[in-house]
Motif scaffolding. Structure first.
Motif, short mmCIF file in Angstrom:
data_model
loop_
_atom_site.label_atom_id
_atom_site.label_comp_id
_atom_site.label_asym_id
_atom_site.label_seq_id
_atom_site.Cartn_x
_atom_site.Cartn_y
_atom_site.Cartn_z
N ILE B 731 1.53 -7.50 2.20
CA ILE B 731 2.01 -6.28 1.55
C ILE B 731 0.93 -5.20 1.54
N GLY B 732 1.32 -3.97 1.88
CA GLY B 732 0.45 -2.81 1.71
C GLY B 732 0.97 -2.00 0.54
N VAL B 733 0.09 -1.64 -0.38
CA VAL B 733 0.51 -0.80 -1.52
C VAL B 733 -0.06 0.60 -1.30
N LEU B 734 0.80 1.58 -1.35
CA LEU B 734 0.39 2.97 -1.14
C LEU B 734 0.64 3.72 -2.43
N ILE B 735 -0.36 4.43 -2.90
CA ILE B 735 -0.22 5.14 -4.17
C ILE B 735 -0.40 6.63 -3.91
N CYS B 736 0.65 7.38 -4.19
CA CYS B 736 0.64 8.81 -3.91
C CYS B 736 0.08 9.57 -5.11
N ALA B 776 3.04 9.77 7.05
CA ALA B 776 3.88 8.70 7.58
C ALA B 776 3.26 8.11 8.84
N GLN B 777 2.71 8.97 9.69
CA GLN B 777 2.08 8.47 10.91
C GLN B 777 0.89 7.57 10.56
N THR B 778 0.09 8.01 9.57
CA THR B 778 -1.05 7.21 9.15
C THR B 778 -0.59 5.83 8.68
N VAL B 783 0.02 -0.11 9.24
CA VAL B 783 0.87 -1.29 9.39
C VAL B 783 0.47 -2.08 10.64
N ALA B 784 0.26 -1.33 11.72
CA ALA B 784 -0.10 -2.00 12.97
C ALA B 784 -1.47 -2.65 12.86
N ALA B 785 -2.43 -1.92 12.28
CA ALA B 785 -3.80 -2.42 12.26
C ALA B 785 -3.93 -3.67 11.38
N ASN B 839 8.66 4.66 13.19
CA ASN B 839 9.65 3.62 13.37
C ASN B 839 9.03 2.28 12.97
N LEU B 840 9.41 1.79 11.82
CA LEU B 840 8.85 0.53 11.32
C LEU B 840 10.00 -0.42 11.02
#
Lengths: 131, 1110
Positions: B731-736, B776-778, B783-785, B839-840
């Motif tokens: 899981i990646g958690v992103l906090i805006c 979004a691109q970042t 996700v890929a890395a 596209n994920l």
């Protein structure tokens, strides 16, 4: 000092959730120990899930849905009332104070009422717990 | 090919038609006149339902919304219309705006006659991005040659925001204090307040700012520090002439990183500002202070260095200078060409003022004549009075009214006891003992000819003589061009340096020229403007490309068509802009006179004792009162406060009206007729009109339009592929931070640290703004890395669903789109389009709203908000860990419809559906039952059963309610035909009811549109909330069938292995069946029981820990 009451707040995705969001957007505050959990419709909740919330450690459980006749799915709130009645019956048997489990509704976009009802629930709960 | 449809008006009817058509596969353009849909319209539809409609339109991949757009014209030709859309600029990039509202906080302008500010949005209007109310540039701003945002600093002063106002002026000119004193103020000449009483004293207000800046030097300097010195290896530029043009050019070039040296042959810097303007107008400390700011930026000023003697172009070149700007000014005086002009005692005006300024000895005598009627002549006369000249007489050709000097200058001269003699021209100088003794004048009869050219006529017989000790000739300036000639730079006839008017380049490419030496004597503000342009040109020359010379300007290429490939920059739009600003009628309140605050001045008696400044400047109260006289012409003042406040940099003040031509198959006018532009659509072939409230009529029109476009192939949106989620969860958690909207209250770093400790979490990252395309691109890269398979985004977005809810917003939809949660991608870029999404497909999403639920609800308590955010994220992570792949079983039947009934409605509906290639069967109006069987509706009548994907009930006579209840369901509380806001839906999705009391043709057509839209929606695939049954656990007890009144659960398969199948086309996702399934075979779409339990545990357990820690 009295422990602040932990409340699990079930909201449906429509009227009540919109009230929750609007209350935030209007900076209407309520106890931060009220933790919201959204379901699509309160009809999603069985009496077992409601009781599970107490098992998880909630001091109070509040169900907020849509006003009468305005359920997004029409039959959902009717079913929620049945589940709520069963859960209420069971908590009564368990000796829980009436204030610990309540069900109410909020109209879409009514942040004011949302905050009022949540504050009222927390106040009554604290009174019952403390007394 | 898909021709598309244009709908004018985001009214309920317009929205209905747009959704019906788009769901049916047509390409829809929806043009809304206002900046927001739902703005200015009174409608009976409850606001939350209207909001959902608007959001559905905004996210629909087949609808393009054009806000602030009017239909210019619609030319019908054959089967199509050629339409022209004219779109006004919003000045806010809807793809960047996060709706945080920071801009609204800082706007200083309230638009006259309204309650909104110059940047505003409407409650309930969509999209929820603000718009700037800008009719055009204010006349004052427009008039300023140096490009100062005049209305902007006036508006900021009116709000007592002096630092911002001063910064705004400094952005445009390096000399606020100088211009605040001696500018020729074209702004005031153009002020609309002149229509009421007198112009706002904009020059004096600017001076107030400069004085305020000096008084608050410590803080002012800190807030606006000069840029550090340029690098050693920076390109070097030489400027010849330290006047306003040269210094301004040096200032702006130094800001761009060049190394500047300014040479001047005078012993002081400042050019005419130092030696042409007397100190009683421009105190020397003010001048010095503002030149010092330029020097602090690393500009080297060498005085006493004369071009042609001490330096040459060749020499500069060999010393490493790569460009030179010649700004030598006009430091010679024009001569009369009258006999005796060379006598001792005859002085020239420019030289006289220079000698006075430099403190050189000037012998005046007691009696003095000044020849000339301009500002220089006035300054000469006033200086002479201060130097002890007792009797000073000005003689000029013009009448008092014609004199080119400023009125207040003339008044000051008269107050100083200077005699002004009008309408006389010098005839000859009188000599006595080889010295000037007097001047003989001839009467001037007329100064200007019929073409208003300077062409004085004299009466040679009418002469008079004035005796004096000295005379000063102040009739104009000229250049001293010896050096120019030596360097072989071409000079024009009038003695001006010849340059390319666009680039200021001389015939030598690396040598530029500007200022008075190029265009003749003009004001300081013109010189500053020229210096800026020359600096930009030199920068372009040295950097080999375009670079804007102001921070607020964006490159031309991006603004000409606002980024739209099809749109053109509207021709003449810039010129038209003057119109609306001036045409705005002034309100009654604005027309009330408010006298200009008079400038405090030194008492007349004290003035002649010294060269101390005459104008004393406004006090703070006076400045604020004067600024509040502004009529707010813009109305946006272009103070740029919103630009500074906007963290996502969504505000673009330089936008233009655009025109877009489209070919469409039909035009539907659904706007309020009172809102104008109706003449553009003529009802007739392909042109339709509908009342803005009439959703039924608009569907009927939509059906006719679909028939009209029947030749087109519908744009079917392919069903979205199911998300395949791998285990174990990474899981990646992103906090805006949402700019500052979240980060202001919630400690995002702390939340991130906590999230990183949660089980299953691989990475936790704080983002400045989650809802922009770049981010979004970042995320895609991340996700890929890190090989992530689930993401939890804590921002303002609250679910991963492809549905518009009552509480959704435009920004949330955009965020979800950008992250590829659902696809709203238009084929071509459009004015309101989303950026390309990442596209994920193998990512499971969870969204947590920590803005409304934490940062805003608990704005008063950062600690509580942070703690709550932590817990909400913990719950989402717990849910995400349990989430798994779910594939709803979609069985979509052929496009078919059953029509029950035989009247007009049934006939119309059938005809229109058939024209769209939808299979139609018409049967009698009274079936014995309608059931959902195997993904179709089954209608039983007279022992026969027909099946179809959709059903239209079209009885010819009103049918009693009880009958419908028995047909559509079994129990009395169940389904009944009902009037929802769409007008003809029943409780059963895909079953429509034509009320026989309504016009049959209309309601039948409307039903046809709804059927076709519903079939289109079914083909797009199930929503993410659809419940799924595990057939192995299902006991076929039919509890779910009892529960679900929509008829989604159906029983499939042969006995004894029959099991429940939930029809994804019907399931609305409420999850009630899952709550009541006794064997636990049904999994609710939004959250499973296990997920709910995990979330509850996380929310409540977290609370426990906090109690322990305090």
């Amino acid at each position: 000092m009295m422990k602040p009451a932990k409340v699990l707040l079930f909201t449906c995705n429509w009227g009540a959730y919109s009230g929750l969001e609007t209350a935030g957007a209007q900076n209407k505050s309520y106890s931060p120990n009220v933790r919201p959990l959204k379901v699509m419709c309160l009809g999603r909740l069985s009496s077992g899930i409601i009781l599970k919330a107490f098992e998880c450690g909630a001091d109070g459980v509040l169900l907020l849905g849509c006003p009468p006749g305005e359920c997004q799915y029409e039959f959902g709130s009717r079913r929620a009332e049945e589940a709520f009645a069963t859960a209420k019956e069971l908590t009564r048997l368990l000796g829980y104070a009436d204030e610990r489990l309540q069900m109410d509704y909020v109209a879409a976009g009514d942040g004011e009422t949302f905050a009022l009802k949540v504050r009222h629930f927390v106040a009554e709960l604290n009174r019952a717990q403390g007394g | 090919m898909n021709k598309g449809v244009l709908i004018v008006g985001g009214s309920p009817a317009g929205l209905q038609a747009a959704l019906d058509l788009a769901d049916s596969g047509a390409e829809v353009h929806l043009a809304e006149n206002a900046p927001f849909m739902g703005d200015g319209q009174v409608t009976a539809m409850p606001p939350h339902l209207l909001r959902v409609r608007m959001l559905e339109v905004l996210k629909h991949p087949h609808v393009t919304l054009w806000t602030q757009t009017c239909l210019d014209r619609a030319d019908g030709s054959g089967d199509s219309f050629h339409v022209r859309l004219r779109q006004q600029p919003r000045y806010v990039d809807v793809n960047q705006c996060t709706g945080c509202g920071d801009c609204l906080e800082v706007c200083p302008v309230t638009v006259p006659g309204t309650r909104h500010q110059a940047i505003y949005r409407r409650d309930g209007g969509q999209p929820e991005c603000p718009v700037i109310d800008k009719l055009g540039k204010a006349p004052c701003t427009r008039a300023c040659p140096a490009g100062i945002h005049v209305q902007g600093y006036v508006a900021l002063i009116a709000q007592e925001r002096f630092q911002e106002a001063l910064d705004l002026v400094r952005e445009a000119i390096p000399f606020p204090g100088i211009c605040g004193r001696i500018c020729t103020h074209p702004c005031e000449l153009n002020c609309r307040r002149n229509e009421v009483d007198a112009a706002v004293a904009m020059r004096s207000l600017k001076r107030y700012l400069a004085d305020w800046g000096r008084q608050n030097a410590g803080s002012a300097r800190n807030q606006n520090p000069p840029k550090p010195w340029s690098a050693e290896d920076a390109k070097r530029v030489a400027v010849v002439g330290a006047g306003p043009t040269g210094l301004t050019a040096a200032y702006y070039l130094a800001r761009q990183g060049y190394r500047l040296t300014v040479f001047d042959k005078l012993p002081v810097a400042g050019g005419m500002m130092a030696v042409g303007i007397p100190a009683f107008r421009l105190p020397r400390d003010i001048l010095k202070g503002e030149i010092e700011v330029i020097e602090e930026m690393g500009v080297e000023i060498q005085t006493g260095v004369a071009w042609g003697q001490d330096i040459t172009l060749e020499g500069l070149r060999s010393n490493g200078y790569q460009a030179v700007l010649l700004a030598t000014g006009l430091h010679g005086s024009r001569r009369l060409g009258v006999a005796g002009e060379d006598l001792p005692g005859v002085l020239d005006g420019v030289g006289f003022l220079r000698d006075v300024a430099l403190g050189r000895e000037v012998s005046l005598g007691a009696k003095m004549i000044v020849v000339g009627g301009g500002n220089v002549a006035i300054d000469v006369a006033l200086s002479a009075r201060r130097l002890g000249g007792r009797e000073v007489t000005m003689v000029c050709l013009e009448t008092l009214e014609e004199m080119p000097a400023w009125d207040y200058g003339i008044a000051e001269a008269l107050e100083a006891g200077i005699a002004i003699v009008n309408c006389w021209g010098p005839h000859r100088f009188l000599e006595k003992h080889g010295k000037f003794f007097g001047l003989e004048f001839k009467r001037c009869t007329c100064v200007f000819d019929e073409q208003c050219r300077f062409n004085p006529q004299y009466d040679e017989n009418d002469l008079q003589t004035l005796e004096a000790d000295t005379v000063v000739i102040a009739i104009g300036q000229r250049g001293e061009l010896d050096a120019v000639a030596d360097e072989k730079i071409p000079v024009l006839l009038q003695g001006r340096i010849a340059v390319d008017p666009a680039t200021f380049q001389t015939s030598i490419p690396w040598v530029f020229a500007g200022g008075d030496a190029v265009y003749g004597p003009k004001s300081v503000v013109e010189a500053i403007a020229c210096g800026k342009q020359a600096a930009a040109s030199i920068d372009r020359y040295l950097s080999g490309g375009y670079r804007g010379n102001g921070r607020h300007k964006r490159p031309e290429t991006a603004e000409t068509n606002n980024g739209l490939p099809g749109a053109q920059f509207a021709p003449g739009a810039a010129a038209d802009r003057e119109g609306p600003v001036w045409r705005r009628p002034l309100t009654a309140e604005e027309l009330l006179p408010k006298p200009r605050v008079p400038m405090p001045r030194l008492a007349a008696a004290k003035r002649l004792r010294s060269f101390s400044e005459v104008e004393r400047g406004y006090s703070e109260e006076q400045a604020v009162a004067e600024a509040r006289r502004c009529l707010v012409c813009g109305p946006c003042s272009e103070c740029m406060a919103c630009v500074d406040a906007c963290r996502p940099q969504a505000i673009i003040h330089e936008q233009h009206e655009t025109i877009t031509d489209l070919d469409v198959g039909a035009v539907i006018y659904a706007d309020d007729p009172g809102r104008g532009e109706q003449s553009a659509v003529m009802p007739g072939r392909g042109g339709y009109r509908v009342a803005p409230e009439d959703v039924l009529q608009s569907s009927a029109i939509a059906a006719q339009v679909l028939t009209r476009l029947a030749a087109i192939r519908p744009l079917r949106i392919p069903p979205q592929a199911p998300r395949i989620l791998d285990d174990p969860a990474r899981i990646g958690v992103l906090i805006c931070q949402c700019g500052a909207a979240i980060a202001r209250t919630v400690d995002t770093a702390e939340v991130g640290r906590h999230a990183a400790t949660l089980p299953g979490v691989v990475v936790a990252q704080v983002l400045p703004l989650a809802c922009t395309g770049e981010v979004a691109q970042t995320m895609g890269d991340m996700v890929a890395a890190l090989d992530l398979n689930r993401l939890v985004l804590a921002a303002c977005t609250c679910c991963f669903l492809d549905q518009a809810c009552y509480s959704c917003t435009y920004q949330r939809i955009r965020c979800k789109h950008n992250l590829g949660v659902f696809d709203s991608q238009r084929a071509t870029p459009r004015p309101l389009h989303f950026a390309a999404s990442v596209n994920l497909p193998r990512i499971g999403w969870e969204f947590v709203n920590i803005r409304e639920q934490c940062a805003w609800a608990h704005a008063g308590s950062s600690q509580a908000a942070t703690r709550k955010a932590r817990d909400l994220i913990a719950a989402a992570v717990a849910k995400s860990r349990l989430s798994s792949t779910r594939v709803p079983d979609l069985r979509f039947p052929e496009h078919s419809a059953l029509i029950l009934g035989g009247g007009q409605a049934a006939r119309t509906c059938g005809d229109l559906l058939r024209s769209q290639n939808i299979a139609v069967r018409q049967v009698g109006a009274r079936p014995s039952g309608i059931r959902r069987v195997d993904g179709r509706y089954a209608v039983m009548q007279n022992g026969q059963t027909w099946t179809a994907a959709a059903v239209v009930l079209a009885p010819q006579e009103p049918v009693e309610l009880d009958y419908w209840v028995s047909v559509l369901g079994t129990k009395p509380h169940r389904t009944h035909p009902r009037w929802v806001w769409g007008g003809i839906e029943t409780r059963r999705p895909g079953v429509f009811y034509c009320d026989p009391t309504l016009d049959g043709a209309m309601v039948g057509a409307a039903a046809a549109a709804r059927v076709s839209a519903w079939l289109g929606r079914c083909a797009r695939g199930p929503g993410a909330t659809v419940a799924v049954v595990d057939p192995h656990r299902c006991r076929a007890c039919k509890t779910c069938k009892e529960i679900c009144e929509l008829g989604a659960p159906q029983f499939v398969g042969p006995e004894p292995h029959r099991s429940c199948w939930i029809d994804p086309s019907i399931c609305a996702g409420c999850g009630t069946c899952a709550a009541h399934c006794p064997s636990g075979a049904i999994t609710a779409g939004y959250s499973t029981d296990a997920e709910l339990e995990a979330m509850m545990a996380a929310l409540m357990a977290a609370g426990e820990r906090h109690d322990e820690t305090g």
